[in-house]
Design a protein around this motif. Structure first.
Motif, PDB file in Angstrom:
ATOM      1  N   LEU A  89      12.029 -14.111   5.001  1.00 35.66           N
ATOM      2  CA  LEU A  89      11.847 -14.615   3.632  1.00 35.66           C
ATOM      3  C   LEU A  89      10.377 -14.836   3.264  1.00 35.66           C
ATOM      4  N   LEU A  90       9.545 -13.857   3.613  1.00 34.57           N
ATOM      5  CA  LEU A  90       8.144 -13.920   3.191  1.00 34.57           C
ATOM      6  C   LEU A  90       8.036 -13.452   1.743  1.00 34.57           C
ATOM      7  N   SER A  91       7.251 -14.144   0.965  1.00 36.84           N
ATOM      8  CA  SER A  91       7.059 -13.749  -0.433  1.00 36.84           C
ATOM      9  C   SER A  91       6.180 -12.496  -0.513  1.00 36.84           C
ATOM     10  N   HIS A 134       3.460  -7.252   2.921  1.00 32.31           N
ATOM     11  CA  HIS A 134       4.806  -6.866   2.469  1.00 32.31           C
ATOM     12  C   HIS A 134       4.816  -6.921   0.940  1.00 32.31           C
ATOM     13  N   ILE A 135       4.708  -5.763   0.313  1.00 33.55           N
ATOM     14  CA  ILE A 135       4.514  -5.681  -1.144  1.00 33.55           C
ATOM     15  C   ILE A 135       5.648  -6.372  -1.899  1.00 33.55           C
ATOM     16  N   ARG A 157      13.294  -8.093   7.274  1.00 35.19           N
ATOM     17  CA  ARG A 157      13.072  -6.667   7.014  1.00 35.19           C
ATOM     18  C   ARG A 157      12.226  -6.492   5.758  1.00 35.19           C
ATOM     19  N   ASP A 158      11.337  -5.509   5.801  1.00 39.48           N
ATOM     20  CA  ASP A 158      10.451  -5.255   4.667  1.00 39.48           C
ATOM     21  C   ASP A 158      11.262  -4.751   3.478  1.00 39.48           C
ATOM     22  N   LEU A 159      11.178  -5.471   2.369  1.00 42.78           N
ATOM     23  CA  LEU A 159      12.005  -5.148   1.209  1.00 42.78           C
ATOM     24  C   LEU A 159      11.549  -3.862   0.527  1.00 42.78           C
ATOM     25  N   PHE A 160      10.252  -3.603   0.514  1.00 42.17           N
ATOM     26  CA  PHE A 160       9.752  -2.364  -0.089  1.00 42.17           C
ATOM     27  C   PHE A 160      10.318  -1.153   0.643  1.00 42.17           C
ATOM     28  N   PHE A 162      13.770  -6.991  -7.036  1.00 40.32           N
ATOM     29  CA  PHE A 162      13.251  -5.636  -6.831  1.00 40.32           C
ATOM     30  C   PHE A 162      14.352  -4.566  -6.724  1.00 40.32           C
ATOM     31  N   PRO A 163      15.453  -4.807  -6.016  1.00 37.20           N
ATOM     32  CA  PRO A 163      16.549  -3.820  -6.082  1.00 37.20           C
ATOM     33  C   PRO A 163      17.109  -3.672  -7.494  1.00 37.20           C
TER      34      PRO A 163
END
Length: 293
Positions: free
Chosen positions: A67-69, A74-75, A83-86, A266-267
């Protein structure tokens, strides 16, 4: 030896071709179609090479980065498993685009064949095939897709099958009406007088003449198919974890909508932009190939 007249004729032909190309590019409608088509081709290229261009493994969990902003590292931030959301959004493009493409190609081809066959031959064949379409269309498409996907079991493959079963009917009805109109045209009557058989007329005369109208429908439908896939995956009937799929990602983000809103933002933006782009291209193609105009 080439005569001066021949040289002059060739130069005029080249000049005419060049002028036509310039007119096509300059025309606003064609320019928009070219821009939207280029953007969609870029999306497919990105989807094809998504596994190679993403900075992180979209499936591998890392509990030290939960849960890193959004940041330089991590863009789009990270999800509840680190997991990296980008990377997941980019890889989800491949899942959504190619799944919707498979569905659209199938319902386009199957629906067109059924509709043209029913419209051309008529009689009992027409009655049986059209009654099937009426039965399927009498239910809300998404509700019926949920029922079929639920019976088949939760997986992306079964989601594709369920959506295909439900959505071919509108192509069949449109193809049927176009085939009935084409059957009364002079070129079909001429083909019959020349001894052409029914299947030959369908393949060489009717389908090529109605395909453009159905292709415009198909282009408009790709966006809808992406939404249906995302909807079923959101309900847990489609792709299963840890597959990077936009609807599934939004489902996983529900619990963290206040603590980590980027997980659902983002999704959602990705779905919005891709569907919007396909709808823009579909609208332009519909205006460009409008039969009434």
């Amino acid at each position: 030896m080439i005569s001066p007249t021949s040289d002059k004729r060739n130069s005029l032909v080249k000049k005419s071709v060049t002028n036509n190309l310039i007119n096509i590019i300059v025309d606003k409608k064609n320019r928009k179609i070219l821009i939207y088509s280029s953007l969609i081709i870029m999306l497919f290229i990105i989807a094809l090479i998504s596994d190679k261009i993403v900075p992180y493994d979209p499936i591998k969990a890392d509990l030290t980065t939960v849960l890193l902003s959004p940041s330089n590292t991590h863009i789009f931030g990270t999800d509840n498993l680190g997991r990296d959301l980008f990377s997941r959004v980019i890889c989800g493009l491949k899942t959504s685009l190619f799944s919707s493409l498979i569905i659209t190609v199938f319902i386009f081809a199957f629906g067109m064949i059924i509709g043209v066959t029913a419209g051309y031959y008529g009689g009992i064949i027409d009655n049986i095939l059209m009654k099937i379409t009426v039965i399927l269309q009498s239910f809300p498409s998404l509700i019926l897709a949920i029922a079929v996907a639920g019976m088949l079991g939760p997986s992306l493959k079964n989601t594709i099958i369920a959506i295909c079963i439900i959505n071919w009917t509108k192509y069949a009805r449109m193809a049927r009406s176009l085939a009935i109109s084409a059957k009364e045209s002079n070129y079909i009557k001429s083909a019959l007088l020349c001894g052409a058989k029914g299947y030959q007329i369908i393949l060489t005369d009717i389908i090529p003449n109605i395909a453009s109208t159905l292709l415009v429908m198909a282009m408009l439908d790709i966006g809808g198919m992406i939404l249906e896939i995302a909807g079923l995956c959101f309900l847990g009937l489609g792709a299963q974890p840890p597959t990077p799929e936009w609807g599934l990602m939004m489902n996983e983000a529900r619990k963290y909508i206040y603590n980590a809103p980027w997980m659902i933002i983002f999704p959602g933006i990705a779905i919005l932009l891709v569907v919007f782009l396909f709808n823009l291209l579909g609208d332009e193609l519909r205006d460009r190939f409008d039969i009434k105009q």
